[in-house]
Design an enzyme around this catalytic site. Structure first.
Site, mmCIF file in Angstrom:
data_model
loop_
_atom_site.group_PDB
_atom_site.id
_atom_site.type_symbol
_atom_site.label_atom_id
_atom_site.label_comp_id
_atom_site.label_asym_id
_atom_site.label_seq_id
_atom_site.Cartn_x
_atom_site.Cartn_y
_atom_site.Cartn_z
ATOM 1 N N LYS A 170 -37.026 -24.172 -107.857
ATOM 2 C CA LYS A 170 -37.816 -23.233 -107.064
ATOM 3 C C LYS A 170 -36.974 -22.076 -106.552
ATOM 4 C CE LYS A 170 -41.048 -26.235 -107.606
ATOM 5 N NZ LYS A 170 -42.172 -26.014 -108.520
ATOM 6 N N ASP A 182 -37.239 -33.768 -98.694
ATOM 7 C CA ASP A 182 -37.250 -33.029 -99.960
ATOM 8 C C ASP A 182 -37.153 -31.552 -99.602
ATOM 9 O OD1 ASP A 182 -37.916 -31.627 -102.273
ATOM 10 O OD2 ASP A 182 -39.340 -33.142 -102.956
ATOM 11 N N ILE A 238 -36.428 -28.848 -101.586
ATOM 12 C CA ILE A 238 -36.310 -28.011 -102.777
ATOM 13 C C ILE A 238 -36.744 -26.566 -102.559
ATOM 14 C CG2 ILE A 238 -36.583 -29.992 -104.306
ATOM 15 C CD1 ILE A 238 -39.320 -28.945 -105.073
ATOM 16 N N TYR A 283 -47.568 -32.616 -102.016
ATOM 17 C CA TYR A 283 -47.450 -32.256 -103.427
ATOM 18 C C TYR A 283 -48.086 -33.358 -104.281
ATOM 19 C CZ TYR A 283 -44.800 -32.194 -107.896
ATOM 20 O OH TYR A 283 -44.409 -32.238 -109.204
#
Lengths: 446, 527
Positions: B324, B282, B284, B197
């Site tokens: 998200k 992470d 998410i 990302y």
């Protein structure tokens, strides 16, 4: 696959920041909070408990907010538009909701009685003034650099300005002998002191109206401070989060006014911090702002605000509330009056108890002078009386040493975070305590 | 002051579309009152500019000098010319924004049935007052409980989370930065598998001073993390004199749209254990896993291997967010989960700089406590994501474009190597520009995600309506088709750069999958 675990190693370190004490929460002053938490006053359930007078909250005008909400229910429910919720839930633009920025700018103007203009394009939104102050520090100073801050100052600055930024605070010593005003001599002295420690001074940070003094900075001194930072070619941050809590509107002069009167000459070094936590009593909603006259600071602050954006749900609600000029005008006026009344109540009550305060005109607290009653004019003497007040009088107040005050014996006492009745109880307790104390002294001296 | 800085500006393009305002659009206050000489527009003399820059910190100025303007193009073009079904049907379609817009109706209907969660009833004074005053960085207990349960539910209750180990932050952006502040000193490094990302460059490095060293993943094995890649990254860090403090993985991955395999997770546990470093996961996108092999959380692996309450267990930290899974990026709801008390304690104090609005905490505590709702939402959301994913995958296939086989996320990792004129990053940029300007699609080039191989693009599918997605695919199809025709017409052979698909047979193959031929086969676009 088998997991091969290597045993008997020293635990991997956390960062220096994580283990440092710069967050300041292990200071002895937290004993006061602990005493309150363990034995909180309640009118009915615990009338002999500790009364919290160390929390600068504004609880005097909630009814006005609740009234607004009752007549404007769509503000909390994303308005009447069908796609209102969806659009709002998706909105994470670090420019912030335009309607909210406009509303904030206009509210800031109203708070200053229209004496200064604010451009919504310069409003950068952050989750509270805590974030705004840290963010500005990251932008204006490098690790090891210094910011000059007049004493006494809000204890949270030690964390907000220093902890993760690595920036130092060098105090500008203000004295009770001249009502704690910020003099050019004190400014120069602080600057020289920083230089003598090989620190690069990046700016001056003032709180106006002052926490913990509860007083506005007079125009004359503001002009001198502005001249000083201009001469040294450094920044000026004016934390004006109590600007709406000035008891008489004509007594507050914002740095914005001074800049306007100077035609914004050399204004790129000036930045204002604001928040709705004190004036509107909404610390839970996390609404702060950096207002800068420096384009690069605005741009950078905006990008940095990604780490601390205000919930779009909250922006929407407050955009609606603060755009209602009739409401805000009424609110500002009534809130001021109520705070003034509270201030008069506490000052008179303290006077009756034989205690003087610094002449204040703003904020949610008064700056009380107990120096005549100290056994010794030292920090220890101050802490001793503080402990007594905590344990015998059962009031949690903030000692001046926690605010780095150079004179011993001063205390910040909050008056807006409780009902009038509770304030009466606190004042009565203090009166009785002082009465006893004087009688005992009299007996001893006989 | 003007230190060299490798921070790329592209990251901002992915997070904040509306940030194309340059200095010149910012007016100095009441410009009309200022004499000409004091104008603060970009036409400042160089000396004044340098003087100005010296006034700010290295962090502030480094940012402005790391700018790579080519990445602005996509966003700028979209802003100038955004697609709208009726008002601007030839505009640029935004496919670079990883938003989940598929399940708002479910949230809206919940809100309709629970109006008090958002509104403040006139007779419920104390609720408003309590929330307005609530700024405790420990967070609203009801919300933390609900969030911990929700995280558990997403993991099919194979792991449970203790709300006391949860730290609330204003979004995952804040959570990731806060963890960095807690775990790494300035100059220390975290290893990240590529592609990653783009926002990490800012979130992990900007204010913390930490460094990122890439763990190179390649298309040869579907971009999976390998033991040798981990070791290489570690060695690379050593070479650069960087102390490695941990590994950060995104699981499911952005931009790959795949969840980490059990093998990869075990590799990671072994690696961080042997190197005595941290592991940040992470997660998410954990609620967006829509097909097999299903989501395996790092916590599950630790639990199954009997590693709970061990040293390595304390070094694994999870980042979560509702941006998200629930599609609520505006509400700024993120969290750090850690089994290390010191990390929880330090992170909690740091969260003062980015607390979640109590108004929002309350709304979401009500919503996530409604277990019937969360169950329905999670399953329905997954279903819809799966459908969208398949729709786009099929359409891309028709255009002769392959994707990495994805099972999660709001995007596909698309292979467009065969469409580049050269197998280089210049070739990738050239193709990207064509796609933005000629095709009218804003997609994310792999280089912005630090992918080591050119030619891959992240294409989002959940931030638009079905019709818009199909239109986008149609455009892409036309483009591929026209490229093939161009090749044939000019008689030009594309240079062979080791890619077997660059042979003469390609145009025919693509042609056979083009719009014309599908029509002939009775298959219409749009199915």
């Amino acid at each position: 696959m088998a997991i091969k675990i290597v045993k008997a190693q020293p635990p991997v370190e956390l960062s220096k920041i994580a283990v440092s004490e710069t967050h300041g929460e292990n200071s002895p002053y937290f004993a006061g909070w602990k005493a309150y938490d363990e034995n909180p006053y309640h009118e009915k359930h615990n009338p002999h408990g500790v009364i919290q007078m160390g929390l600068a909250e504004n609880q005097v005008s909630f009814d006005l907010l609740e009234e607004y909400l009752a007549s404007n229910q769509e503000a909390a429910s994303w308005g009447k538009k069908v796609s209102g919720f969806r659009e709002n839930a998706l909105f994470q633009d670090y420019h912030g909701l335009l309607t909210f920025r406009k509303a904030m700018a206009s509210f800031m103007e109203q708070v200053r009685g229209g004496k200064a203009k604010f451009d919504p394009e310069r409003v950068v939104l952050t989750a509270g003034a805590t974030a705004a102050n840290e963010l500005l520090t990251f932008i204006l100073a490098n690790p090891g650099d210094a910011l000059l801050v007049p004493t006494p100052y809000y204890p949270g600055f030690d964390r907000d300005l220093r902890w993760r930024t690595g920036v130092e605070i060098v105090p500008i010593h203000c004295e009770s002998s001249n009502k704690f005003q910020i003099t050019p001599e004190a400014l120069e002295s602080a600057y020289d002191h920083a230089r003598s420690m090989n620190m690069k001074v990046r700016g001056v940070l003032i709180t106006n109206p002052s926490n913990p003094l509860g007083a506005t900075i007079q125009r004359k001194f503001l002009e001198q401070i502005l001249d000083f930072v201009t001469r040294k070619n450094i920044h000026l941050v004016s934390d004006e989060i109590y600007s709406g809590s000035v008891f008489h509107s004509d007594e507050f002069v914002s740095i914005a006014e001074i800049l306007e009167s100077r035609n914004y000459q050399d204004s790129e070094r000036c930045h204002i911090v604001y928040s709705l936590s004190k004036d509107l009593g909404l610390p839970g909603f996390r609404v702060g702002t950096v207002y800068s006259y420096n384009n690069q600071v605005v741009t950078t602050a905006r990008r940095m605000s990604s780490f601390t954006l205000i919930s779009s749900q909250t922006q929407f609600l407050l955009a609606s509330m603060l755009s209602d000029k009739d409401f805000t005008e009424k609110y500002i006026k009534i809130n001021r009056e109520r705070l003034r009344k509270r201030y008069e109540m506490i000052v008179n009550g303290l006077k009756k108890a034989g205690i003087e305060c610094l002449k204040g005109n703003a904020g949610l607290f008064c700056w009380m002078n107990l120096s005549p009653y100290l056994k010794e004019a030292t920090r220890e003497g101050e802490l001793e009386i503080w402990k007594t007040i905590m344990e015998e009088v059962k009031l949690n107040i903030s000692p001046g040493s926690s605010c780095r005050c150079s004179d011993a014996g001063w205390f910040r006492v909050c008056f807006a975070n409780m009902s009038e009745e509770t304030l009466e109880v606190a004042l009565t307790r203090l009166y009785e305590f002082m009465d006893r104390w004087r009688r005992d002294r009299h007996v001893l001296s006989m | 002051m003007l230190t060299a800085c490798t921070l790329q500006f592209s990251i901002y393009t992915f997070k904040n579309p509306v940030q194309t305002k340059s200095f010149s659009t910012l007016n100095p206050p009441h410009q009309t009152l200022l004499p000409q000489s004091l104008s603060l527009s970009l036409s400042l003399s160089l000396t004044h500019r340098i003087q100005e820059i010296k006034m700010l910190s290295a962090k502030a100025t480094c940012n402005s000098h790391g700018q790579d303007s080519s990445y602005f193009l996509g966003w700028e073009e979209y802003e100038k010319n955004p697609y709208h079904q009726h008002k601007n049907p030839n505009g640029i379609i935004q496919m670079g924004l990883a938003e989940n817009q598929l399940s708002f109706d479910l949230l809206e209907s919940w809100l309709k049935n629970n109006p008090d969660s958002a509104g403040f009833k006139p007779d419920n004074h104390s609720l408003f007052k309590e929330l307005a005053l609530f700024q405790d960085y420990h967070g609203l207990p009801a919300f933390k409980n609900a969030l911990a349960d929700f995280m558990s539910e997403i993991r099919s209750n194979k792991v449970t989370f203790d709300p006391n180990n949860l730290v609330l932050t204003a979004g995952a952006t804040s959570a990731n930065e806060t963890l960095m502040f807690c775990l790494a000193n300035p100059g220390e490094a975290f290893l990240l598998p590529t592609p990653y990302y783009p926002g990490f460059d800012r979130d992990l490095k900007w204010r913390t001073g930490a460094e990122i060293v890439p763990i190179h993943c390649s298309s040869s094995n579907g971009f999976r993390i390998t033991e040798s890649a981990l070791e290489d990254a570690y060695q690379q860090a050593q070479k650069q004199n960087l102390k490695v403090k941990g590994v950060l993985v995104t699981n499911p991955s952005n931009p790959l749209g795949t969840s980490l395999s059990l093998h990869e997770l075990e590799l990671l546990v072994n690696f961080v254990s042997s190197k005595n470093i941290h592991l940040i996961s992470d997660e998410i996108y954990s609620g967006t896993v829509f097909s097999s092999p299903g989501f395996i959380s790092i916590m599950e692996v630790l639990k199954n291997k009997g590693l709970m309450n061990t040293e390595v267990w304390k070094r694994v930290h999870i980042v979560y967010s509702l941006s998200k899974d629930l599609g609520l990026p505006g509400f700024r709801v993120g969290a750090i989960y850690s089994n290390d008390d010191l990390v929880v304690s330090a992170a909690t104090k740091m969260s003062s700089f980015g607390l979640i609005s109590s108004q929002t905490q309350y709304l979401l505590s009500e919503m996530l406590s409604d277990k019937k709702f969360t169950r329905t939402y999670l399953s329905e959301n997954r279903k819809r994501l799966k459908q969208r994913h398949e729709m786009m995958e099929k359409a891309l296939q028709k255009a002769g474009i392959r994707c990495l086989k994805g099972n999660a996320g709001l995007f596909s990792w698309v292979d467009m190597r065969h469409l580049m004129s050269s197998q280089t990053f210049e070739g990738e940029m050239e193709l990207w520009k064509k796609i933005v300007y000629e095709v009218g699609l804003n997609i994310s080039p792999g280089s912005s995600c630090h992918c080591s191989e050119p030619g891959w693009f992240r294409v989002c599918f959940a931030n638009m309506s079905k019709e818009t997605l199909l239109l986008a695919m149609q455009r892409l199809n036309y483009f591929v088709d026209s490229m093939a025709k161009k090749d044939n017409r000019s008689g030009r052979r594309q240079p062979l750069n080791g890619n077997p698909r660059r042979s003469k047979s390609l145009p025919k193959w693509v042609f056979s999958l083009s719009f014309t031929s599908t029509k002939r086969n009775g298959v219409t676009m749009g199915r």
